[in-house]
Design an enzyme around this catalytic site. Structure first.
Site, PDB file in Angstrom:
ATOM      1  N   GLU A   1       9.585  13.844  -7.194  1.00 31.45           N
ATOM      2  CA  GLU A   1       8.830  14.649  -6.208  1.00 31.45           C
ATOM      3  C   GLU A   1       9.303  14.361  -4.781  1.00 31.45           C
ATOM      4  O   GLU A   1       9.489  13.196  -4.406  1.00 31.45           O
ATOM      5  CB  GLU A   1       7.352  14.269  -6.346  1.00 31.45           C
ATOM      6  CG  GLU A   1       6.422  14.987  -5.386  1.00 31.45           C
ATOM      7  CD  GLU A   1       4.966  14.512  -5.537  1.00 31.45           C
ATOM      8  OE1 GLU A   1       4.732  13.467  -6.203  1.00 31.45           O
ATOM      9  OE2 GLU A   1       4.073  15.186  -4.988  1.00 31.45           O
TER      10      GLU A   1
ATOM     11  N   LYS B   1       3.178  22.570  -6.295  1.00 35.03           N
ATOM     12  CA  LYS B   1       2.142  21.640  -6.771  1.00 35.03           C
ATOM     13  C   LYS B   1       0.764  22.278  -6.630  1.00 35.03           C
ATOM     14  O   LYS B   1       0.443  22.872  -5.596  1.00 35.03           O
ATOM     15  CB  LYS B   1       2.211  20.357  -5.944  1.00 35.03           C
ATOM     16  CG  LYS B   1       1.385  19.192  -6.483  1.00 35.03           C
ATOM     17  CD  LYS B   1       1.743  17.906  -5.729  1.00 35.03           C
ATOM     18  CE  LYS B   1       1.037  16.684  -6.245  1.00 35.03           C
ATOM     19  NZ  LYS B   1       1.497  15.452  -5.560  1.00 35.03           N
TER      20      LYS B   1
ATOM     21  N   TYR C   1      -6.984  11.355  -1.790  1.00 37.39           N
ATOM     22  CA  TYR C   1      -7.783  10.130  -1.908  1.00 37.39           C
ATOM     23  C   TYR C   1      -6.854   8.964  -1.599  1.00 37.39           C
ATOM     24  O   TYR C   1      -5.633   9.126  -1.543  1.00 37.39           O
ATOM     25  CB  TYR C   1      -8.372   9.998  -3.318  1.00 37.39           C
ATOM     26  CG  TYR C   1      -7.331  10.075  -4.404  1.00 37.39           C
ATOM     27  CD1 TYR C   1      -6.963  11.302  -4.947  1.00 37.39           C
ATOM     28  CD2 TYR C   1      -6.671   8.932  -4.856  1.00 37.39           C
ATOM     29  CE1 TYR C   1      -5.977  11.388  -5.916  1.00 37.39           C
ATOM     30  CE2 TYR C   1      -5.686   9.007  -5.828  1.00 37.39           C
ATOM     31  CZ  TYR C   1      -5.344  10.236  -6.353  1.00 37.39           C
ATOM     32  OH  TYR C   1      -4.364  10.312  -7.309  1.00 37.39           O
TER      33      TYR C   1
ATOM     34  N   CYS D   1       3.583  15.597 -10.319  1.00 44.93           N
ATOM     35  CA  CYS D   1       2.718  14.414 -10.214  1.00 44.93           C
ATOM     36  C   CYS D   1       1.265  14.694 -10.591  1.00 44.93           C
ATOM     37  O   CYS D   1       0.959  14.948 -11.737  1.00 44.93           O
ATOM     38  CB  CYS D   1       2.833  13.816  -8.811  1.00 44.93           C
ATOM     39  SG  CYS D   1       2.476  12.036  -8.773  1.00 44.93           S
TER      40      CYS D   1
ATOM     41  N   GLY E   1       6.137 -18.509   9.752  1.00 47.31           N
ATOM     42  CA  GLY E   1       5.488 -19.744  10.189  1.00 47.31           C
ATOM     43  C   GLY E   1       5.070 -20.558   8.970  1.00 47.31           C
ATOM     44  O   GLY E   1       4.361 -20.030   8.107  1.00 47.31           O
ATOM     45  N   LEU E   2       5.525 -21.794   8.892  1.00 50.17           N
ATOM     46  CA  LEU E   2       5.220 -22.612   7.709  1.00 50.17           C
ATOM     47  C   LEU E   2       4.167 -23.648   8.059  1.00 50.17           C
ATOM     48  O   LEU E   2       4.408 -24.539   8.875  1.00 50.17           O
ATOM     49  CB  LEU E   2       6.480 -23.305   7.211  1.00 50.17           C
ATOM     50  CG  LEU E   2       7.596 -22.391   6.696  1.00 50.17           C
ATOM     51  CD1 LEU E   2       8.791 -23.225   6.232  1.00 50.17           C
ATOM     52  CD2 LEU E   2       7.100 -21.512   5.557  1.00 50.17           C
TER      53      LEU E   2
ATOM     54  N   GLY F   1       0.808 -24.696   3.863  1.00 54.14           N
ATOM     55  CA  GLY F   1      -0.188 -24.095   2.969  1.00 54.14           C
ATOM     56  C   GLY F   1       0.431 -23.115   1.982  1.00 54.14           C
ATOM     57  O   GLY F   1       1.631 -22.830   2.026  1.00 54.14           O
TER      58      GLY F   1
ATOM     59  N   SER G   1       1.855 -19.196   3.300  1.00 54.04           N
ATOM     60  CA  SER G   1       3.155 -19.155   3.968  1.00 54.04           C
ATOM     61  C   SER G   1       4.272 -19.619   3.035  1.00 54.04           C
ATOM     62  O   SER G   1       5.397 -19.118   3.105  1.00 54.04           O
ATOM     63  CB  SER G   1       3.127 -19.983   5.247  1.00 54.04           C
ATOM     64  OG  SER G   1       2.788 -21.321   4.987  1.00 54.04           O
TER      65      SER G   1
ATOM     66  N   ASN H   1      -8.474 -20.472  18.119  1.00 52.62           N
ATOM     67  CA  ASN H   1      -7.693 -19.242  18.246  1.00 52.62           C
ATOM     68  C   ASN H   1      -6.501 -19.410  19.184  1.00 52.62           C
ATOM     69  O   ASN H   1      -5.447 -18.811  18.967  1.00 52.62           O
ATOM     70  CB  ASN H   1      -8.588 -18.098  18.747  1.00 52.62           C
ATOM     71  CG  ASN H   1      -9.489 -17.554  17.655  1.00 52.62           C
ATOM     72  OD1 ASN H   1      -9.127 -17.577  16.477  1.00 52.62           O
ATOM     73  ND2 ASN H   1     -10.659 -17.070  18.033  1.00 52.62           N
TER      74      ASN H   1
ATOM     75  N   GLU I   1      -8.574 -13.426   3.054  1.00 52.73           N
ATOM     76  CA  GLU I   1      -8.719 -13.681   4.491  1.00 52.73           C
ATOM     77  C   GLU I   1      -8.866 -12.381   5.267  1.00 52.73           C
ATOM     78  O   GLU I   1      -9.708 -12.262   6.162  1.00 52.73           O
ATOM     79  CB  GLU I   1      -7.459 -14.370   5.034  1.00 52.73           C
ATOM     80  CG  GLU I   1      -7.282 -15.807   4.650  1.00 52.73           C
ATOM     81  CD  GLU I   1      -5.923 -16.345   5.138  1.00 52.73           C
ATOM     82  OE1 GLU I   1      -5.727 -17.561   5.039  1.00 52.73           O
ATOM     83  OE2 GLU I   1      -5.072 -15.545   5.597  1.00 52.73           O
TER      84      GLU I   1
ATOM     85  N   LYS J   1     -10.500  -6.106  13.259  1.00 54.79           N
ATOM     86  CA  LYS J   1      -9.308  -6.951  13.082  1.00 54.79           C
ATOM     87  C   LYS J   1      -8.280  -6.255  12.207  1.00 54.79           C
ATOM     88  O   LYS J   1      -7.096  -6.248  12.506  1.00 54.79           O
ATOM     89  CB  LYS J   1      -9.696  -8.290  12.444  1.00 54.79           C
ATOM     90  CG  LYS J   1     -10.385  -9.256  13.388  1.00 54.79           C
ATOM     91  CD  LYS J   1     -10.426 -10.639  12.761  1.00 54.79           C
ATOM     92  CE  LYS J   1     -11.178 -11.608  13.643  1.00 54.79           C
ATOM     93  NZ  LYS J   1     -11.283 -12.934  13.007  1.00 54.79           N
TER      94      LYS J   1
END
Lengths: 562, 562
Positions: free
Chosen positions: B45, B116, B122, B152, B310-311, B314, B317, B393, B422, B532
């Site tokens: 498609e 189509k 949705y 589809c 960024g390590l 944890g 990451s 922060n 998170e 956020k």
């Protein structure tokens, strides 16, 4: 005939999802109208949920609660009838689960009498995501009247095919044509029609044309107030059967207007009678009202009070701070001045003049030492590399971090100060000056900000004169000017307007006489910066095409200039 | 009958907007197939534009160029015919300007033979924004065959009404029913069906059911490869008229598969034959493949090579770095270790173990001095205020700024390491750890990341054991643990899954036996953090409901728990 009915137009400001709050507002107007012998009171589209409720409409219990709220309101409808916009359930086993309906509340009962036929799916609208389109046309009979009720877009069925290819004629149906065959004697349109600086005029033309074409008075009720990026300007109208505006309600204000047939005997109003007198361009006057409304409602509906703005001494931040002071009260606005080693002397003095002019509070937090600590920390990593855009971005992000620290510590919301020209070409630092909870002027081109500044200074100096006259600069390196990286704004903005607002192609813009290389350069900048715009705050929408949910361009893509 | 035709399934990976690149890929497959005596080759498609082209479809010149590209491809179709997905113009004066079409290319000519019918609106889909739905049903006749071509969603016309109220039965039409009345002898479905970890199985069931119901072989061609957040898994299929999979093509790979009727004489395949053997859960195996594909294509299609992560020592990451090393090559991935005064000893040693295990490069940039310089700069402003979230922060934003500085200086793209748990509850710092160009595991719950870590370690230790076993912590204050602020992830995630992925209501989740107060607390956290998520990078989508364009909740709204 319509003279027999006393009709009330309830132009109200709803909060998305606040079924209780919206219900009590609606009931309040019903009780007021009842006390004034109103026969029929009309509320706007999806009044009960506020517009746009977005994916709240996919939550079954939310919809049930909305329908229950409508039944609750109906209990107040004795001796008065109401038309209220709300979702209703599609009980058909096929089709989307909901209709976007006009409910008729009378004798204590609520019935979804009309469903929306033409569901917009352009710009910010996604109504096919939630609603099944109507196929059945009925007249609402009430006190001997035959009322043709339509919902917003339904009456825009013959909007012109515009050059932007963003044409909206999905429709093979004209709801007004279908309804006219059923011999109504008056028309009602309930709407949630967002503001743009041309919309009030387009809307007036469309509605007046329909009233005249079908030879019926038309009662039009629009929502007012802002819901995040979308600002609704109200401007509800009573239009006579010759297509003349008998009365237009105010812009950006709640109003309950009650009328009977005698209104049509008076001379029609001047269409824009309630716009302020003076030499100021109407678009700027309206944009100013819209931004104030957008700011005020963003804070009020989020239960927030205070804003913080980074003040650079430049035009954008000065305007945002002045608008915030007007919308929220100067006691609720704090400016942070964050000079660096590259800041000119006037950047501080201009920002201080703005602070004095607006009466907001402020602090000075120099960033030089923080910048040095970044340089020191990165020394090992960056050894042997020259200073470049990286160091400019670090300064912008230090400022972003300081502003967010202030925001976190004191509960102030950071207002973003990017303008539409910058956002378009990506002249800004993500997580730096592009940070904030709300972008206030992100849908206003820099050229228009100069016009807005002049308007803000109409009675006295609010925006310092030097802020207006000096050359725009990010001041992130010595003697930097915006025009080092960008065409002058009076050259840039007309190209951006054609590409973004008018959706013209590269070759169409060049055909209008713009320099080919320049157009190519500008369009390429726009196309390359989708990734930045993807992460920016909601932008108060004042044009017909703002960055945000109304413009959905792919981020990872090949853009060619056609 | 179908045995007479030699059919090729072209499962390809397209780049959005890259008409030239996509054309040459399509022509390449046509030439290959021609050399192998193929009669009919089938592409997916909107192959010519890549899926989803979004608002590029509102640019008239882009659409014209796409149609021209199809005509160009048709010149290669002599002695072979092709079915290719592309937009076509709706010449009707009413209706949306385009159709989403299957073009038939034969004898050097291209014709949009099928449009189509069922346009999804949705989750991530907005096809009514661009396309007019089809109402006319025709059979494609070719070499004595009568082919029922659908696009589809057209073949998903009876998908079950799901409890989530996100039901998709807009449809009062069943395209396959309409087509069946025209007596076809084989069926073709061209698709752009994005991956989720359950989709391959749902898709197989739907397609097999249709083939059996209409007693026809079905050739299904899906797109593969990722376009920003959307990952397409391919998995094209040949299904026999009993509804058995005769052949399924590989997942996440380009493949040209050529077959004739003899394929139906062999024993049907095991449905999941190409999934790796072993004790590993299929969802995790597929999510792993999908994320690698998503990462690789994001970089390749953006013409980028290198990533920075960024390590923290944890899990999130570590997994993102390991995936990046696998997708991009360990030479192209750089880790930045940015310890603070609150970092535990093991945060450095665990990150270093990860670096050693993956072979990526790394630097250590301590943030303590930068943090002190922020404290000093803000001392005046913050006088008399205690340390709180603000200071946490600031640390996160210092890290974000360092990572972006590295990205700016060396041209590495910052990978975001937030997980779905998170992101859902807003446990992260905007412009800090929520920064990045692409969110790699933002659609994977923390509990599933543990399962993914185990899978990544299936042959040898990649994710350090201590990273897996220690308690999750943001390490932004002394002895901090995620569980100080959040329920344990094995308690949190099942609630989030029900609210977000299953769209269950507060009361429905409580009815399933979850603690009422806990559910209220979790749902409130989700609802409060729309602002956020509004500003986060695109999230690789691996579930049926990822944060991003597929979930559109209002930002300024009243959320009540129903």
């Amino acid at each position: 005939m319509p003279g027999e009915l006393i009709v009330a137009l309830a132009q109200q400001n709803y909060k998305i999802g606040d079924l209780e709050g919206n219900s009590s507002k609606i009931v309040g107007a019903i009780e007021d109208a009842k006390a004034q012998n109103v026969d029929l009171i009309i509320f706007s589209e999806l009044a009960i949920t506020g517009y746009p409720p977005l994916d709240l409409l996919t939550q079954e219990n939310f919809v049930k609660a909305a329908v229950d709220a409508i039944s609750g309101i109906a209990k107040h409808c004795n001796g008065i009838a109401a038309i209220v916009g709300a979702p209703s359930i599609n009980y058909n086993t096929k089709g989307k689960p909901l209709f976007n309906s006009a409910w008729f509340l009378n004798d204590g009962q609520a019935t979804p009498v009309v469903h929306k036929t033409l569901l917009p799916t352009y710009d910010v609208f996604d109504e096919y995501r939630y609603f099944q389109p109507n196929k059945d046309f009925n007249i609402l009979s009430f006190k001997g009247h035959r009322i043709a009720v339509t919902i917003c877009e339904d009456i825009w069925d013959d909007r012109p095919v515009d050059k932007s290819f963003d044409r909206n004629h999905l429709y093979t149906l004209s709801p007004m044509q279908k309804l006219a065959a059923l011999k109504p004697d008056m028309a009602v349109n309930i709407a949630a029609s967002p503001f743009s600086y041309t919309q009030h005029e387009t809307r007036r033309q469309v509605l007046c044309k329909k009233a005249a074409a079908y030879n019926m008075p038309l009662y039009y009720v629009n929502q007012t107030g802002a819901n995040c990026e979308l600002i609704f300007d109200g401007g509800s109208m009573v239009i006579d059967n010759k297509g003349r505006v008998a009365r237009r309600l105010e812009f950006f204000k709640e109003q309950l207007f009650i009328t009977d047939g005698s209104i049509f005997e008076k001379a029609p109003e001047e269409a824009d009678a309630d716009l302020p007198e003076g030499p100021w361009p109407k678009d700027i006057v309206l944009i100013h009202k819209a931004l104030i409304c957008g700011l005020r409602d963003y804070f009020q509906k989020s239960r927030l009070k205070k804003a913080v703005v980074g003040l650079s001494g430049g035009l954008d931040s000065a305007i945002v701070a002045a608008l915030a002071a007007e919308a929220l009260g100067s006691d609720n606005v704090h400016g942070l001045l964050m000079p660096s080693q590259y800041s000119s002397d006037h950047s501080i003095s201009d920002a201080e003049a703005l602070v004095a002019n607006t009466g907001i509070s402020s602090d000075i937090v120099p960033i030089k030492d923080i910048f040095k600590s970044f340089e020191a920390a990165l020394e090992g990593c960056f050894k042997g590399r020259k200073a470049d855009l990286t160091e400019e971005n670090i300064q912008a992000r230090i400022r972003g971090t300081l502003l967010m620290a202030y925001s976190n510590k004191f509960g102030h919301i950071l207002l973003n100060t990017s303008n539409k020209s910058e956002a378009a070409v990506g002249y800004g630092t993500l997580y730096g000056d592009m940070a904030g909870g709300l972008s206030v002027v992100g849908d206003v081109y820099k050229s228009d900000l100069y016009r807005l500044a002049a308007y803000l200074n109409r009675d006295r100096e609010v925006i310092p004169q030097n802020t207006i006259t000096k050359a725009p600069s990010a001041e992130l390196r010595p003697d930097q000017k915006d025009s080092d990286s960008l065409p002058e704004y009076h050259i840039l903005d007309p190209i951006l307007f054609r590409y973004i607002d008018q959706n013209l192609s590269f070759s169409e813009i060049v055909e209008q006489g713009f320099d080919k290389d320049l157009v190519a350069r500008v369009l390429t900048m726009v196309n390359r910066n989708e990734h930045k715009r993807f992460q920016t705050p909601p932008v108060l929408r004042v044009s017909t095409k703002a960055f945000g949910p109304g413009r959905r361009m792919p981020l990872v893509a090949e853009y060619r200039l056609y």
